[in-house]
Design a protein around this motif. Structure first.
Motif, PDB file in Angstrom:
ATOM      1  N   TYR A 148       1.473   4.626   3.059  1.00  0.00           N
ATOM      2  CA  TYR A 148       2.493   5.376   3.566  1.00  0.00           C
ATOM      3  C   TYR A 148       3.553   5.087   4.443  1.00  0.00           C
ATOM      4  CZ  TYR A 148       5.552   9.659   4.708  1.00  0.00           C
ATOM      5  OH  TYR A 148       6.299   9.970   4.577  1.00  0.00           O
ATOM      6  N   LEU A 149       2.564   4.403   5.589  1.00  0.00           N
ATOM      7  CA  LEU A 149       3.842   3.981   6.612  1.00  0.00           C
ATOM      8  C   LEU A 149       3.681   2.562   6.850  1.00  0.00           C
ATOM      9  CD1 LEU A 149       0.828   4.212   9.216  1.00  0.00           C
ATOM     10  CD2 LEU A 149       2.969   5.965   9.046  1.00  0.00           C
ATOM     11  N   GLN A 150       3.850   1.594   5.472  1.00  0.00           N
ATOM     12  CA  GLN A 150       4.231   0.658   4.811  1.00  0.00           C
ATOM     13  C   GLN A 150       5.101   0.071   4.669  1.00  0.00           C
ATOM     14  OE1 GLN A 150       3.351  -2.398   5.795  1.00  0.00           O
ATOM     15  NE2 GLN A 150       0.763  -2.417   6.063  1.00  0.00           N
ATOM     16  N   ALA A 151       5.003   1.938   4.063  1.00  0.00           N
ATOM     17  CA  ALA A 151       6.676   1.773   2.985  1.00  0.00           C
ATOM     18  C   ALA A 151       7.533   2.450   4.073  1.00  0.00           C
ATOM     19  CB  ALA A 151       6.581   2.541   1.672  1.00  0.00           C
ATOM     20  N   ASN A 152       7.411   3.541   4.785  1.00  0.00           N
ATOM     21  CA  ASN A 152       8.392   4.001   5.409  1.00  0.00           C
ATOM     22  C   ASN A 152       7.837   4.271   7.059  1.00  0.00           C
ATOM     23  OD1 ASN A 152       9.279   6.478   3.213  1.00  0.00           O
ATOM     24  ND2 ASN A 152       7.114   6.693   3.589  1.00  0.00           N
ATOM     25  N   TYR A 153       7.375   3.426   7.504  1.00  0.00           N
ATOM     26  CA  TYR A 153       7.193   3.074   9.091  1.00  0.00           C
ATOM     27  C   TYR A 153       6.363   2.349   9.514  1.00  0.00           C
ATOM     28  CZ  TYR A 153       8.576   8.530   9.535  1.00  0.00           C
ATOM     29  OH  TYR A 153       9.253   9.515   9.917  1.00  0.00           O
ATOM     30  N   PRO A 154       6.908   0.685   8.134  1.00  0.00           N
ATOM     31  CA  PRO A 154       5.931  -0.189   9.171  1.00  0.00           C
ATOM     32  C   PRO A 154       6.003  -0.566  10.216  1.00  0.00           C
ATOM     33  CG  PRO A 154       8.537  -0.617   8.624  1.00  0.00           C
ATOM     34  CD  PRO A 154       8.681   0.509   8.127  1.00  0.00           C
ATOM     35  N   GLY A 155       6.784   0.016  11.258  1.00  0.00           N
ATOM     36  CA  GLY A 155       6.338  -0.950  12.516  1.00  0.00           C
ATOM     37  C   GLY A 155       5.350  -0.369  13.265  1.00  0.00           C
ATOM     38  N   VAL A 156       5.154   0.933  12.882  1.00  0.00           N
ATOM     39  CA  VAL A 156       3.508   1.608  13.629  1.00  0.00           C
ATOM     40  C   VAL A 156       1.924   1.009  12.548  1.00  0.00           C
ATOM     41  CG1 VAL A 156       4.493   3.709  14.796  1.00  0.00           C
ATOM     42  CG2 VAL A 156       4.141   3.565  12.476  1.00  0.00           C
TER      43      VAL A 156
END
Length: 431
Positions: free
Chosen positions: A319-327
């Motif tokens: 999910y983070l890779q898709a929506n919050y790549p910075g974290v």
């Protein structure tokens, strides 16, 4: 059985091992994770090697607060059936072994009256207070440097994770207030003056430390004692005046303590930019927002049973890779224990978790008892804003203070319990 062995395995031996194990855990909370592990093993020895196996099992089944903790372990364990990442599932279950071992271990300690419970808390109270005094002195020596650090969202260095540390300091405030209310001292009357000074200092220190979770915990404790006083003693005007004083104190603290002011301003800055999606992945709170959204998305995809606790980390990363790549890439999981539960074990597991965590408040009116109710005023809000139980330290804090309080206040029927010990300072209960 040989008489010598009988004597060796007698109640006095298990009493010594149990109290020593708790002491190891309490000191280990701020000193060493190895000491915490040794303490849990000690409690397991009190339970597993105790010849009164049947009696200990009956005691466990007789006290819902204790067996419900074990139920949580079972729920998490069952989720391994639909977890693809069994290595991570095994890692989580290994960290959760205290949920299986500590409830029965606490109940197997032969005697846990005030003469045992309060001195253990006293040792922890003074240990943490000494550390806070040292940290406060260090802060004053590096005042300009730390003021600038707080403007950047940093905090005063602490011996363990600052969030968990602040929760323990808040509970020490609750311990101090309880001892002052009950006029309890270990030996000398002048200890009350020391308790008053230390408790006041810890309240100030938490504002200097300016950890949001710690401040929420502190005011949760203060409002708990206020509401408890109003309900149990019918002191309405006292409640109104104290509420106004607390609000005034909060405003004064913001205006006079630079670290607190900078922390609040930085938090508002974070919230503003996250709400307006202004480069939010560069902000310190973006991981919290992103992981909570990831947890809600996981729960919504598998609402009844969740994705399994073994797959939470992997699914959060996707999910983070898709929506919050910075974290992404840091191994984060949902930064809320309730959302974590929803993601891992679905609505069914979340409902069990809510029931278990709220049970001590209502079982035998547990909210009335100062050291138990005040701890729950810390723990329950922390589950909303932190994944408190996803570290060894967070698990140890929750189980140790919850089970010690429940063992002292709620386990009526055990031979060592004295009704006046539990109830003498709750109006209308006991003496």
């Amino acid at each position: 059985m040989n008489e010598g062995i009988k004597k060796l395995l007698g109640p006095s031996t298990y009493q010594f091992i149990g109290v020593l194990a708790l002491l190891f855990i309490l000191v280990g909370l701020v000193v060493s994770s190895a000491m915490m592990s040794m303490g849990v093993i000690g409690l397991a020895i009190v339970w597993v090697l105790n010849p009164e196996v049947k009696q200990n099992l009956q005691n466990l089944l007789k006290h819902p607060v204790f067996w419900s903790i074990v139920l949580l372990f079972v729920v998490w364990g069952i989720s391994g059936l639909w977890s693809e990442n069994t290595d991570y599932w095994a890692n989580r279950m290994r960290m959760r072994l205290p949920f299986l071992l500590m409830p029965a271990g606490l109940l197997a300690i032969p005697r846990f009256d005030r003469s045992v419970y309060y001195p253990l808390l006293y040792v922890f109270y003074f240990l943490l207070s000494a550390i806070c005094l040292y940290l406060f002195a260090w802060y004053l020596l590096h005042f300009s440097e730390m003021t600038l650090a707080y403007k950047k969202g940093q905090v005063l260095p602490t011996p363990v994770m600052h969030i968990r540390f602040s929760l323990m300091v808040a509970y020490c405030v609750a311990i101090g207030i309880t001892f002052l209310q009950e006029k309890w001292t270990w030996k000398y009357k002048w200890e009350r003056a020391v308790q008053f000074f230390i408790t006041g200092f810890l309240i100030v220190f938490l504002h200097v430390l300016a950890v949001r979770s710690g401040l929420v915990a502190l005011y949760g404790v203060l409002f708990y004692f206020l509401i408890r006083e109003i309900i149990l003693r019918r002191r309405w005007w006292f409640g109104i005046i104290t509420t106004l004083l607390l609000v005034g104190g909060m405003v004064t603290a913001y205006l006079t303590i630079p670290s607190l002011q900078n922390k609040i301003d930085y938090t508002l800055y974070n919230l503003y930019h996250i709400q307006h999606d202004n480069n939010s992945t560069e902000l310190s709170d973006s991981h919290r927002v992103g992981t909570i959204q990831a947890g809600l998305a996981m729960g919504n995809e598998a609402p009844f049973l969740g994705v399994g606790i073994g797959d939470i980390r992997d699914e959060t990363e996707v999910y983070l890779q898709a929506n919050y790549p910075g974290v992404a890439g840091s191994g984060f999981t949902p930064q809320s224990q309730y959302v974590w539960q929803y993601a891992g074990v679905g609505w069914l597991g979340l409902l069990v978790f809510i029931a278990v965590t709220f049970l001590p408040l209502f079982y035998k009116n547990g909210w009335k008892y100062a050291l138990l109710g005040s701890f729950l005023a810390i723990a329950i809000p922390s589950f909303i804003i932190e994944q408190t139980l996803e570290t060894q330290l967070g698990t140890a804090i929750y189980l140790t203070f919850l089970l010690m309080g429940a063992r002292f206040y709620l386990t009526t029927g055990l031979s060592d319990q004295k009704e006046n010990d539990r109830a003498s300072f709750v109006p209308g209960v006991g003496n």
